[in-house]
Structures are given as structure tokens and as C-alpha cells.
Design an enzyme around this catalytic site. Sequence first.
Site, PDB file in Angstrom:
ATOM      1  N   ASP A   1      15.302  -7.500 -18.645  1.00 14.83           N
ATOM      2  CA  ASP A   1      16.030  -6.516 -17.849  1.00 14.83           C
ATOM      3  C   ASP A   1      17.455  -6.428 -18.376  1.00 14.83           C
ATOM      4  O   ASP A   1      17.985  -7.406 -18.934  1.00 14.83           O
ATOM      5  CB  ASP A   1      16.034  -6.917 -16.372  1.00 14.83           C
ATOM      6  CG  ASP A   1      16.263  -5.734 -15.442  1.00 14.83           C
ATOM      7  OD1 ASP A   1      15.309  -5.305 -14.780  1.00 14.83           O
ATOM      8  OD2 ASP A   1      17.408  -5.227 -15.392  1.00 14.83           O
TER       9      ASP A   1
ATOM     10  N   GLU B   1      -0.237   1.112 -12.226  1.00 14.24           N
ATOM     11  CA  GLU B   1      -0.221   0.083 -11.185  1.00 14.24           C
ATOM     12  C   GLU B   1      -0.627   0.712  -9.852  1.00 14.24           C
ATOM     13  O   GLU B   1      -0.392   1.892  -9.607  1.00 14.24           O
ATOM     14  CB  GLU B   1       1.168  -0.553 -11.092  1.00 14.24           C
ATOM     15  CG  GLU B   1       2.319   0.405 -10.846  1.00 14.24           C
ATOM     16  CD  GLU B   1       2.587   0.688  -9.380  1.00 14.24           C
ATOM     17  OE1 GLU B   1       2.022  -0.039  -8.548  1.00 14.24           O
ATOM     18  OE2 GLU B   1       3.347   1.624  -9.091  1.00 14.24           O
ATOM     19  N   PHE B   2      -1.236  -0.116  -8.991  1.00 10.02           N
ATOM     20  CA  PHE B   2      -1.659   0.335  -7.665  1.00 10.02           C
ATOM     21  C   PHE B   2      -1.164  -0.653  -6.597  1.00 10.02           C
ATOM     22  O   PHE B   2      -1.892  -0.976  -5.651  1.00 10.02           O
ATOM     23  CB  PHE B   2      -3.180   0.478  -7.602  1.00 10.02           C
ATOM     24  CG  PHE B   2      -3.740   1.426  -8.631  1.00 10.02           C
ATOM     25  CD1 PHE B   2      -3.657   2.795  -8.448  1.00 10.02           C
ATOM     26  CD2 PHE B   2      -4.328   0.948  -9.793  1.00 10.02           C
ATOM     27  CE1 PHE B   2      -4.165   3.675  -9.407  1.00 10.02           C
ATOM     28  CE2 PHE B   2      -4.835   1.814 -10.751  1.00 10.02           C
ATOM     29  CZ  PHE B   2      -4.756   3.179 -10.557  1.00 10.02           C
TER      30      PHE B   2
ATOM     31  N   PHE C   1      -4.939   5.338   7.011  1.00  9.57           N
ATOM     32  CA  PHE C   1      -3.905   6.365   6.850  1.00  9.57           C
ATOM     33  C   PHE C   1      -4.087   7.533   7.824  1.00  9.57           C
ATOM     34  O   PHE C   1      -3.618   8.638   7.574  1.00  9.57           O
ATOM     35  CB  PHE C   1      -3.859   6.879   5.403  1.00  9.57           C
ATOM     36  CG  PHE C   1      -3.458   5.821   4.413  1.00  9.57           C
ATOM     37  CD1 PHE C   1      -2.132   5.517   4.192  1.00  9.57           C
ATOM     38  CD2 PHE C   1      -4.426   5.094   3.743  1.00  9.57           C
ATOM     39  CE1 PHE C   1      -1.762   4.523   3.305  1.00  9.57           C
ATOM     40  CE2 PHE C   1      -4.078   4.097   2.845  1.00  9.57           C
ATOM     41  CZ  PHE C   1      -2.737   3.808   2.630  1.00  9.57           C
ATOM     42  N   LEU C   2      -4.741   7.275   8.944  1.00  7.27           N
ATOM     43  CA  LEU C   2      -4.885   8.300   9.977  1.00  7.27           C
ATOM     44  C   LEU C   2      -4.113   7.933  11.235  1.00  7.27           C
ATOM     45  O   LEU C   2      -4.476   8.358  12.337  1.00  7.27           O
ATOM     46  CB  LEU C   2      -6.365   8.517  10.316  1.00  7.27           C
ATOM     47  CG  LEU C   2      -7.190   9.336   9.314  1.00  7.27           C
ATOM     48  CD1 LEU C   2      -8.610   9.531   9.816  1.00  7.27           C
ATOM     49  CD2 LEU C   2      -6.547  10.682   9.023  1.00  7.27           C
TER      50      LEU C   2
ATOM     51  N   GLY D   1       2.713   9.426  12.815  1.00  6.61           N
ATOM     52  CA  GLY D   1       4.035   8.841  13.013  1.00  6.61           C
ATOM     53  C   GLY D   1       5.098   9.669  12.328  1.00  6.61           C
ATOM     54  O   GLY D   1       5.052  10.900  12.351  1.00  6.61           O
TER      55      GLY D   1
ATOM     56  N   GLY E   1       7.269   7.247   3.049  1.00  7.89           N
ATOM     57  CA  GLY E   1       8.542   7.163   2.347  1.00  7.89           C
ATOM     58  C   GLY E   1       8.404   6.166   1.211  1.00  7.89           C
ATOM     59  O   GLY E   1       7.333   5.998   0.635  1.00  7.89           O
TER      60      GLY E   1
ATOM     61  N   CYS F   1       7.757   5.606  -4.091  1.00  7.65           N
ATOM     62  CA  CYS F   1       6.644   6.167  -4.866  1.00  7.65           C
ATOM     63  C   CYS F   1       6.171   7.520  -4.355  1.00  7.65           C
ATOM     64  O   CYS F   1       6.350   8.534  -5.016  1.00  7.65           O
ATOM     65  CB  CYS F   1       5.479   5.179  -4.881  1.00  7.65           C
ATOM     66  SG  CYS F   1       5.795   3.678  -5.838  1.00  7.65           S
TER      67      CYS F   1
ATOM     68  N   ARG G   1      14.212   2.680   0.266  1.00  6.13           N
ATOM     69  CA  ARG G   1      14.244   3.937  -0.472  1.00  6.13           C
ATOM     70  C   ARG G   1      13.472   5.017   0.288  1.00  6.13           C
ATOM     71  O   ARG G   1      12.330   4.832   0.639  1.00  6.13           O
ATOM     72  CB  ARG G   1      13.650   3.752  -1.869  1.00  6.13           C
ATOM     73  CG  ARG G   1      14.509   2.917  -2.811  1.00  6.13           C
ATOM     74  CD  ARG G   1      13.795   2.676  -4.128  1.00  6.13           C
ATOM     75  NE  ARG G   1      12.580   1.880  -3.965  1.00  6.13           N
ATOM     76  CZ  ARG G   1      11.715   1.626  -4.938  1.00  6.13           C
ATOM     77  NH1 ARG G   1      11.916   2.126  -6.147  1.00  6.13           N
ATOM     78  NH2 ARG G   1      10.649   0.882  -4.715  1.00  6.13           N
TER      79      ARG G   1
END
Length: 439
Positions: free
Chosen positions: A30, A152-153, A253-254, A257, A261, A264, A334
Amino acid sequence: MRITVIGTGYLGAVHAAGMAEFGHEVLGVDIDPVKIERLSQGQTTIFEPGFPELLRRNIDAGRLSFSTSLEEAAAFGDVHFICVGTPQKPGTNAADMKYIDAVIHGLAPHLHRPCLVVGKSTVPVGTARRLARLISELSPVGAEAEVAWNPEFLREGFAVQDTLQPDRLVTGTASSRAELVLKDVYSSVIDAGTPHIATDLATAELVKVSANAFLATKISFINAISEVCEAAGADIMPLAAALGHDSRIGPRFLVPGVGFGGGCLPKDIRAFMARAEELGVSEALDFLRNVDRVNTNSRHNAVDLAETMLEDSLTGKRIAVLGAAFKPNSDDVRDSPALHVAQALHERGANVRVHDPEAIDNARAAHPALNYALDIDKAIEGSELVVHLTEWPVYRQLDPVSVVGLASVPRILDARNALDIDRWRDAGWKVRAMGRPVR
């Protein structure tokens, strides 16, 4: 194998430690010397469950070290993973490729032997082939420095698990040699039975952004239906449960709200739209514009509902916000919906006090105008409204009876539909939740 991981942010730091856990010799690189010094000492720079132990274990085993030198990386590694960010470019939806390009320009001139450069960052389709041409021009070994893509996941909060035990492995290559190298890198993962999809470069690049676009669409879909429920007096929660029992849809994911965010999904779907426009197929992804709009509206709806609960005026009202991170088990703020709502409440005149178990420092740096509390009780004390915005377990486990006396007026808005609202009502709280009828 000898592997370098270039970029030691959220993705790179966990990937470097994970590669070392698989038994490889790993050098993390880095440009930030402070970050490298901390990592070298086994000090984590992010909050991620299980990561401190993984980092320390592999440093102590001698398999993991860190550097600020790309020249050292080129001499060290046979495989170079690129894990730097691709943020949204200012003034446009497109991804900003300056960090990836900087890595290539810094690394390629030092590549004096055959190697494999593997992208893990989420990028516009076509990036891998462009980088392959650039490396061939800049490196002493030319085309013998090959390029592959390995998206990546990782889910923040589960990154260690997703690195060591992924639900799938996708590798995009342009040669059989590159494919064999990546099979060697991930031999323990493949031997464990992880599904391995070996494909071309462009397909591998599209897999991650397509997955993110689908998840974003599912989240915005249920939030759009939540708006309809709000207007019709219906209840989104049993509706979502009924949808989830359909095996073609599923329950994940149902939960309605304030939307998605983080670093990604928002920028990735915008970059996807921008790239589709460049390719001349912008209409194919027009629906993502509505996905993005619904997501933003979900945040505005929470602010409006808070204002309604406070009798249509936020000026001078004391509001406790529970949550600052964009999701639980992370300190990442973020594009956090929680902080977006908190800031909007502040800008409408409310006196906002924010609590979060892990993200206070990052939140304060991003939104210094807000007030912060290190203790939940201090956040709630004297409040006229509590707004629940990040579904941390500590909030779900909070005893409403024990805190009802702390609030000046016991009102709570569950903007994540994660609390037992009947339990809160029984404890004396006036409760509203996104997409649920008034009772």
C-alpha cells in the site's frame, strides 16, 4: 506460491490474510506508510469480525508481511492481486480508474519475469483487456505478464468467512496457463467443493457488477412496495414474508427500510449504467435509474416520517439516531443511509445525537456537525424521537422497558423493520415502521 496483494483497504487486507491462511507467502502493498506499519504490527485498520485473529496468526507464522514498494512487490510475487478502489468519478456516474491505472504504471516496469496480474476490484467491462495491453507495453517481459480477473463477493461483516469459504469462485482468463495458475492459488478452495466458474475476462468482470445490480434491484423493489403499503394502509412485513415463500424469489433482501449504501452497490450500479451507455446499450439498464431513485427516496421517506411523528416540525427537536454504519458488523460509513438520514434531520433543524457500536470515529470524521454518544442510554436520554437506522444486534436486543423513562417523549421510528414493534408498544412507546400501518 508467492503472492502480492496491492491495496490493503477493506478488500485487500482481508484477501492478503486469507491467501496466507491458504499457505501462500504473501506480501501486502500500500502507498500509505501508516497503514502498512499498523498492519505489520498486527493492528487492524478496519472493523471486521475474525480479521484481527486471522491477521495476527499469519504474521506470526511468517507467511504474511507488508511493504510500500511496488518494486519489491514485482521482485517478490508470481501472482499480483490488485485490490484498490474504483470510486465514482466526480461529476459522472462512471468508475474512476485512476488508482488501478496508478498500480499498473508503478508495477509493470519492474516485472522482469513471467507472472500473473489478477484484478479483484469491480471495474467496467473491458478493463482487463485494456490493462493487458498496457502491461505488455510497459513491462520488460511484455505479454508474459498476463492479466486475469477474479471478482470478489465479500459481504462486510462476513468477509473472513467469504474469503476462506466462498460460495463460488469466478476466474476470468485469456490463456490455459493463467487458468492453471489460479487453480493452484485456490486449490484448497476448489478441493473443498466450492463451485468454480472459469470463464473469459469480460464475463468475469460482468459477474460482480451484475450480482450487485440484482441485489440493489431486489432491495429497491421491496422499498417501492413499502411506499405503496404506506399509502394504502397495508403491512409490508407479511407481504414480504408471503413473497419470500416463493422459491423463485426467496426471502433474502426483502426487508424494507432505508435502502442500500456502502462502498459498492450505489457506485457500482451507476458505473454499470455509464459503461452500458459507452457500449451503446444504455436502454438495457434504464431500470437501474429507477432502482437508484427508489433507494434515495427511501432515505427521504424516513426523514418525512420522522417529521410526521414530531407533528410536522423538526426544528429544535431532540432526536436519537441508533446506527451510523451502512450495515451491522462494520464500521464503514461510506454512503451510509443511516448517516444520510441523520444529516438530513440535522439540516431540517433537529438536534441529532448518533450512537453506533463501532462506527462513531468514522461517522464523526464524515459528519462533524452531528452530535455523538458512546453509550446508548446517553443517546436516548431526553430525546423526543428515537430513529433506528442500522440493524445492530445490540439495538434488536435493547429492552424497551429499561429505556422508556430516558426519553422525554417515548417515540421510536424503526426505519429498518428489525425491532419487535409490539414489544415496544407494550412498553409504552409510540411506534412507527416503514411500510407498516399506524396503530
